[in-house]
Design a protein around this motif. Structure first.
Motif, mmCIF file in Angstrom:
data_model
loop_
_atom_site.group_PDB
_atom_site.id
_atom_site.type_symbol
_atom_site.label_atom_id
_atom_site.label_comp_id
_atom_site.label_asym_id
_atom_site.label_seq_id
_atom_site.Cartn_x
_atom_site.Cartn_y
_atom_site.Cartn_z
ATOM 1 N N GLU A 7 0.819 -1.048 0.065
ATOM 2 C CA GLU A 7 -0.011 0.016 -0.090
ATOM 3 C C GLU A 7 0.710 1.146 0.055
ATOM 4 O O GLU A 7 1.896 1.162 0.714
ATOM 5 N N VAL A 8 0.414 2.270 -0.759
ATOM 6 C CA VAL A 8 1.549 3.429 -0.887
ATOM 7 C C VAL A 8 0.657 4.679 -0.479
ATOM 8 O O VAL A 8 -0.707 4.715 -0.891
ATOM 9 N N ALA A 9 1.347 5.752 -0.043
ATOM 10 C CA ALA A 9 0.762 7.048 0.267
ATOM 11 C C ALA A 9 0.932 8.156 -0.936
ATOM 12 O O ALA A 9 1.881 8.271 -1.431
ATOM 13 N N GLY A 10 -0.458 8.759 -1.144
ATOM 14 C CA GLY A 10 -0.307 9.939 -2.340
ATOM 15 C C GLY A 10 -0.502 9.159 -3.607
ATOM 16 O O GLY A 10 -0.973 8.098 -3.853
ATOM 17 N N PRO A 11 -0.499 9.962 -4.701
ATOM 18 C CA PRO A 11 -0.121 11.268 -4.699
ATOM 19 C C PRO A 11 -1.276 12.341 -4.811
ATOM 20 O O PRO A 11 -0.803 13.627 -4.832
ATOM 21 N N TYR A 12 -2.230 11.953 -5.410
ATOM 22 C CA TYR A 12 -3.395 12.955 -6.012
ATOM 23 C C TYR A 12 -4.062 13.542 -4.877
ATOM 24 O O TYR A 12 -4.417 14.668 -5.233
ATOM 25 N N LEU A 13 -4.406 13.121 -3.759
ATOM 26 C CA LEU A 13 -5.318 13.395 -2.701
ATOM 27 C C LEU A 13 -4.892 13.647 -1.478
ATOM 28 O O LEU A 13 -4.027 12.828 -1.051
ATOM 29 N N MET A 14 -5.184 14.506 -0.580
ATOM 30 C CA MET A 14 -5.079 14.517 0.909
ATOM 31 C C MET A 14 -5.543 13.531 1.449
ATOM 32 O O MET A 14 -4.702 12.841 2.364
ATOM 33 N N ALA A 15 -6.920 12.612 1.123
ATOM 34 C CA ALA A 15 -7.091 11.324 1.441
ATOM 35 C C ALA A 15 -6.060 10.299 1.677
ATOM 36 O O ALA A 15 -5.873 9.418 2.361
ATOM 37 N N GLU A 16 -5.297 10.170 0.236
ATOM 38 C CA GLU A 16 -4.331 9.335 -0.090
ATOM 39 C C GLU A 16 -2.924 9.384 0.790
ATOM 40 O O GLU A 16 -2.489 8.582 1.066
ATOM 41 N N CYS A 17 -2.941 10.629 1.396
ATOM 42 C CA CYS A 17 -1.592 11.130 2.279
ATOM 43 C C CYS A 17 -1.994 10.749 3.413
ATOM 44 O O CYS A 17 -0.991 10.260 4.175
ATOM 45 N N LEU A 18 -2.970 10.720 3.946
ATOM 46 C CA LEU A 18 -3.609 10.476 5.539
ATOM 47 C C LEU A 18 -3.931 9.070 6.163
ATOM 48 O O LEU A 18 -4.012 9.137 7.121
ATOM 49 N N TYR A 19 -4.506 8.583 4.760
ATOM 50 C CA TYR A 19 -5.246 7.082 5.527
ATOM 51 C C TYR A 19 -4.309 6.353 5.827
ATOM 52 O O TYR A 19 -3.126 6.424 5.965
ATOM 53 N N ILE A 20 -4.619 5.724 6.937
ATOM 54 C CA ILE A 20 -3.794 4.486 7.679
ATOM 55 C C ILE A 20 -4.337 3.163 7.111
ATOM 56 O O ILE A 20 -5.408 2.757 7.765
ATOM 57 N N PRO A 21 -3.680 2.445 6.240
ATOM 58 C CA PRO A 21 -4.473 1.149 5.703
ATOM 59 C C PRO A 21 -4.428 0.187 6.780
ATOM 60 O O PRO A 21 -5.526 -0.768 6.920
ATOM 61 N N LEU A 22 -3.711 0.116 7.872
ATOM 62 C CA LEU A 22 -3.556 -0.888 8.856
ATOM 63 C C LEU A 22 -4.750 -0.694 9.692
ATOM 64 O O LEU A 22 -5.640 -1.603 10.041
ATOM 65 N N GLN A 23 -5.383 0.508 9.770
ATOM 66 C CA GLN A 23 -6.356 0.654 10.879
ATOM 67 C C GLN A 23 -7.823 0.201 9.938
ATOM 68 O O GLN A 23 -8.539 -0.242 10.528
ATOM 69 N N ILE A 24 -7.734 0.417 8.715
ATOM 70 C CA ILE A 24 -8.846 -0.023 7.757
ATOM 71 C C ILE A 24 -8.859 -1.471 7.982
ATOM 72 O O ILE A 24 -10.006 -2.159 8.254
ATOM 73 N N LEU A 25 -7.911 -2.042 7.856
ATOM 74 C CA LEU A 25 -7.917 -3.659 7.931
ATOM 75 C C LEU A 25 -8.432 -4.133 8.973
ATOM 76 O O LEU A 25 -9.145 -5.049 9.288
ATOM 77 N N ILE A 26 -7.927 -3.576 10.351
ATOM 78 C CA ILE A 26 -7.992 -4.023 11.584
ATOM 79 C C ILE A 26 -9.714 -3.780 11.832
ATOM 80 O O ILE A 26 -10.215 -4.829 12.483
#
Length: 347
Positions: free
Chosen positions: A117-136
């Motif tokens: 999983e990678v952060a960025g580049p287009y949106l603020m949401a893509e920079c700030l989301y925490i994928p581990l949190q979503i998974l858990i």
């Protein structure tokens, strides 16, 4: 914003993610977006008995840190390897496209899987989301997760961002997103630590000695039985990671995000160098003031210590001469970054 990210401020989850009309057509608060994506994945995870979730090795970093090549390496080693399934689901939510689904295999079929999983580049949401949190929150057991923090010399990584996306995102916004995505590593690793998810660090520069680095990574993760030299050196005739010949498994995401030629592959896993391209001295100054090189250096030190590698990083990271050895490893280095020198603001 950088201060809020570095302190993992409680206000961040309630931030409004404003749409740009192209890559995001709906507005969200960050926490609502997290919950929406977790709900989609939860429907898929319910099909897996609790004791039959595979052990997921989860590579995370900002875009352009060599994550796709690492994912293909795991795939070549016979471990099912996925290309950003959480981010793909999030992008469908951001654009209102049909939901994409991801059901990992049962552990009795594949006890180990990998995902990048990678952060960025287009949106603020893509920079700030925490994928581990979503998974858990979606129901993935934390004791079946292992985070791999990925990084790369930030100057060369930014150069790649500017080459790949300045025709799609205004340059100033792209640089801003690069900084915020880099700093979000603090929140991602902090979340893993709070939830008992073990963390390993790996930098792209380790692949200058690809066989040794890959073997050390697999050994550290307890996957030596899957490692082979062929998985590193012989990728056959694959020319692009998003082709049928690659070892990656893709989850459908909106067509607007497709960039032709961005996932070029080579004949094997190896270090890919580049120059600083259009990165300016002002960009370098911004990275330094925001503490981005410090985070990279901490990740590099941890990588060397955990994998018992020595690595000469001469002339990387703003031209500083850096030579690391396992003895330099400090377990808490990632969290204890030095104070940042703040710029003087002149009106």
């Amino acid at each position: 914003m950088s201060d809020l990210i570095r302190s993992d401020d409680d206000s961040l989850p309630s931030l409004w993610m404003e749409p740009d009309g192209k890559y995001q057509t709906c507005d969200f608060r960050l926490n609502d977006l997290t919950s929406a994506v977790a709900a989609v994945l939860s429907d898929d995870f319910r099909r897996i008995p609790t004791d039959d979730f595979p052990h997921l090795y989860y590579g995370w970093g900002r875009c352009r840190v060599g994550s796709t090549a690492i994912a293909n390496l795991f795939g070549e080693a016979g471990i099912p390897s996925y290309f950003q399934p959480v981010k793909s689901s999030m992008r469908n939510s951001l654009t209102g496209d049909p939901e994409s689904h991801w059901t990992p295999p049962f552990a009795h079929d594949h006890p180990h899987i990998f995902s990048k999983e990678v952060a960025g580049p287009y949106l603020m949401a893509e920079c700030l989301y925490i994928p581990l949190q979503i998974l858990i929150e979606a129901g993935y057991p934390p004791d079946r997760l292992h985070l791999i923090m990925l990084d790369r010399d930030p100057v060369l990584s930014l150069a790649s961002w500017l080459t790949k996306w300045t025709d799609r995102v205004p340059r100033d916004r792209l640089v801003r997103h690069f900084v915020l995505a880099s700093l979000n590593a603090i929140r991602v690793e902090g979340y893993a630590k709070r939830h008992g998810v073990p963390t390993t660090h790996y930098i792209h520069e380790a692949s200058r000695d690809p066989l040794r680095a890959a073997a050390a990574l697999f050994h550290h993760l307890g996957l030596s039985d899957h490692f082979s030299a062929k998985a590193v050196t012989d990728w056959g005739e694959v020319e692009a990671f998003d082709s049928d010949k690659s070892s990656l498994i893709f989850v459908k995401e909106p067509d607007v995000y497709f960039v032709p030629g961005i996932h070029r592959a080579g004949s094997g896993y190896r270090y890919i160098d580049r120059d600083r391209g259009s990165v300016t001295d002002a960009d370098l100054d911004l990275l330094t003031r925001m503490g981005v090189p410090q985070l990279y250096e901490s990740c590099a030190v941890a990588c060397m210590g955990e994998l018992h590698l020595s690595l000469d990083l001469t002339e990387t990271v703003l031209g500083r001469r850096m030579t690391f050895s396992p003895e330099a490893f400090a377990p808490d280095a990632f969290y204890e970054t030095p104070p940042i020198e703040r710029p003087t603001l002149v009106s």
